[in-house]
Enzyme design. Sequence first.
Site, short mmCIF file in Angstrom:
data_model
loop_
_atom_site.label_atom_id
_atom_site.label_comp_id
_atom_site.label_asym_id
_atom_site.label_seq_id
_atom_site.Cartn_x
_atom_site.Cartn_y
_atom_site.Cartn_z
N ASN A 58 -13.96 -30.27 -15.94
CA ASN A 58 -15.31 -30.26 -16.49
C ASN A 58 -16.07 -31.46 -15.90
O ASN A 58 -15.77 -32.61 -16.22
CB ASN A 58 -15.21 -30.37 -18.01
CG ASN A 58 -16.56 -30.37 -18.70
OD1 ASN A 58 -17.60 -30.54 -18.08
ND2 ASN A 58 -16.54 -30.17 -20.01
N HIS A 64 -21.53 -23.29 -17.32
CA HIS A 64 -20.92 -24.61 -17.32
C HIS A 64 -19.40 -24.43 -17.36
O HIS A 64 -18.87 -23.64 -18.13
CB HIS A 64 -21.40 -25.39 -18.54
CG HIS A 64 -20.63 -26.65 -18.76
ND1 HIS A 64 -20.44 -27.57 -17.75
CD2 HIS A 64 -19.98 -27.13 -19.85
CE1 HIS A 64 -19.71 -28.56 -18.22
NE2 HIS A 64 -19.41 -28.33 -19.49
N CYS A 79 -23.67 -31.85 -20.80
CA CYS A 79 -23.21 -30.74 -19.95
C CYS A 79 -24.28 -29.66 -19.75
O CYS A 79 -24.10 -28.76 -18.93
CB CYS A 79 -21.93 -30.13 -20.50
SG CYS A 79 -20.62 -31.35 -20.67
O1 UT7 Z 1 -18.57 -29.48 -21.86
C1 UT7 Z 1 -18.44 -29.05 -23.17
C2 UT7 Z 1 -17.35 -29.82 -23.72
N1 UT7 Z 1 -16.06 -29.39 -23.90
C3 UT7 Z 1 -15.57 -28.17 -24.17
O2 UT7 Z 1 -16.18 -27.16 -24.06
C4 UT7 Z 1 -14.17 -28.14 -24.71
C5 UT7 Z 1 -14.02 -27.16 -25.83
N2 UT7 Z 1 -12.71 -27.18 -26.44
C6 UT7 Z 1 -11.59 -26.82 -25.78
O3 UT7 Z 1 -11.65 -26.44 -24.64
C7 UT7 Z 1 -10.29 -26.81 -26.54
O4 UT7 Z 1 -10.55 -26.98 -27.93
C8 UT7 Z 1 -9.30 -27.88 -26.04
C9 UT7 Z 1 -8.81 -27.53 -24.66
C10 UT7 Z 1 -9.99 -29.25 -26.01
C11 UT7 Z 1 -8.09 -27.99 -26.98
O5 UT7 Z 1 -7.47 -26.73 -27.08
P1 UT7 Z 1 -7.04 -26.17 -28.51
O6 UT7 Z 1 -6.40 -24.88 -28.25
O7 UT7 Z 1 -8.26 -26.20 -29.38
O8 UT7 Z 1 -5.95 -27.24 -28.95
P2 UT7 Z 1 -5.92 -28.18 -30.24
O9 UT7 Z 1 -6.91 -29.28 -30.11
O10 UT7 Z 1 -5.98 -27.35 -31.48
O11 UT7 Z 1 -4.46 -28.79 -30.12
C12 UT7 Z 1 -3.30 -27.97 -30.25
C13 UT7 Z 1 -2.10 -28.82 -30.00
C14 UT7 Z 1 -2.04 -30.10 -30.85
O12 UT7 Z 1 -0.69 -30.30 -31.19
P3 UT7 Z 1 -0.13 -29.89 -32.65
O13 UT7 Z 1 -0.98 -30.65 -33.63
O14 UT7 Z 1 -0.34 -28.41 -32.75
O15 UT7 Z 1 1.29 -30.31 -32.58
C15 UT7 Z 1 -2.49 -31.17 -29.90
O16 UT7 Z 1 -1.95 -32.44 -30.23
O17 UT7 Z 1 -2.08 -29.25 -28.64
C16 UT7 Z 1 -1.89 -30.68 -28.60
N3 UT7 Z 1 -2.59 -31.19 -27.42
C17 UT7 Z 1 -2.00 -31.36 -26.23
N4 UT7 Z 1 -0.74 -31.15 -25.83
C18 UT7 Z 1 -0.45 -31.41 -24.53
C19 UT7 Z 1 -3.89 -31.55 -27.33
N5 UT7 Z 1 -4.16 -31.95 -26.08
C20 UT7 Z 1 -3.00 -31.85 -25.39
C21 UT7 Z 1 -2.65 -32.10 -24.04
N6 UT7 Z 1 -1.38 -31.86 -23.67
N7 UT7 Z 1 -3.53 -32.56 -23.12
#
Ligand code: UT7
Length: 321
Positions: free
Chosen positions: A278, A248, A115
């Site tokens: 993204n 980005h 990225c």
């Molecule tokens: O290009 C550079 C690359 N990428 C990035 O910059 C991404 C950086 N990271 C992020 O943007 C965030 O960490 C994410 C958007 C990927 C995830 O957000 P988060 O607030 O860190 O969520 P999490 O991974 O801690 O997940 C929280 C909850 C989990 O459920 P439980 O365990 O709390 O019950 C996940 O299973 O959200 C759940 N979850 C979803 N629920 C519905 C994870 N993905 C999804 C989804 N839909 N797509």
Amino acid sequence: MIYSRITGTGSYLPGNPVSNDDLVARGVDTSDAWIVERTGIRFRHLAAPGQMASDLALEAARRALEAAGVGPDKVDLIIVATSTPDYIFPSTAALLQAKLGASNGGAAFDLQAVCSGFAYALAVADKFIRSGSHRCALVVGAEVFSRILDWSDRGTCVLFGDGAGAVVLEADDKPGVLATAIHADGRHSGILCVPGMVSAGKVTGDPFLRMDGQAVFKFAVRALGDVAVEVLQQADAGADSVDWLIPHQANVRILQATAKRLDMSMDKVFVTVDRHGNTSAASVPLALDLGVRDGRICHGQRLLLQGVGGGFTWGAALVDF
Ligand code: UT7
């Protein structure tokens, strides 16, 4: 003194926008509310089967060349930033050169910094031009990340989209690209990777994108803030001199955190992640071209372009447009 200037921009998005609800309808265990709240993403574009990175790059490149008023034979350097090349080799850049009909024997190569790819490619092209070895570069970010997504992994598949963006960078006696900085720290390669390869005629390992979202989030916020400060210091410029910050586009919450770190209003942060998701190396030139074409980004403005991604890599460029 030789400097480099952006003289044209172009971009291309394949197909129709795919909404969050469309993903739910396709069987992804997610919701529009979750995706919008955690990322700001509402739509992304997905390439058709058989549509390759070089096909998307070709459309973006043609538009950038047209905007610059430059024919393909004037281009003596093509750099395609991509992590989803058409093939292992030849490079997507060489394929693009042939598709454009450029036959002047200029250099063409791919650059893989995920990225941060566009920030890296712009920095490299700027150095080629400043050295006097090349005069007209086509710098492209083109990705088909939909090919490396595991559609059963809702933590990653909702985040990414396909697309391409391009700029023409030409030698000039007035400064355009004011400062660039690129960095990597390979110790963090495991938090965002596609740990697969082709060996003995088979795919071995895991050929899908894997990410520790929270680790990436924290790294991205710190790296984007640091590298913005670095290029501003290099150019002896203040954050208040920047008309548009074009980071980005991964997550609107990362963009908000970067703006806060730079004490910059969100009004100055160019946001396209809601519409494109993204698009990795394509995201910055796509956003730039969108802004140029809708009239928000104008010649004479100062732009801070920046990327962060797998590797881990990060980079930025301060540009008088
Ligand atoms: O290009 C550079 C690359 N990428 C990035 O910059 C991404 C950086 N990271 C992020 O943007 C965030 O960490 C994410 C958007 C990927 C995830 O957000 P988060 O607030 O860190 O969520 P999490 O991974 O801690 O997940 C929280 C909850 C989990 O459920 P439980 O365990 O709390 O019950 C996940 O299973 O959200 C759940 N979850 C979803 N629920 C519905 C994870 N993905 C999804 C989804 N839909 N797509």
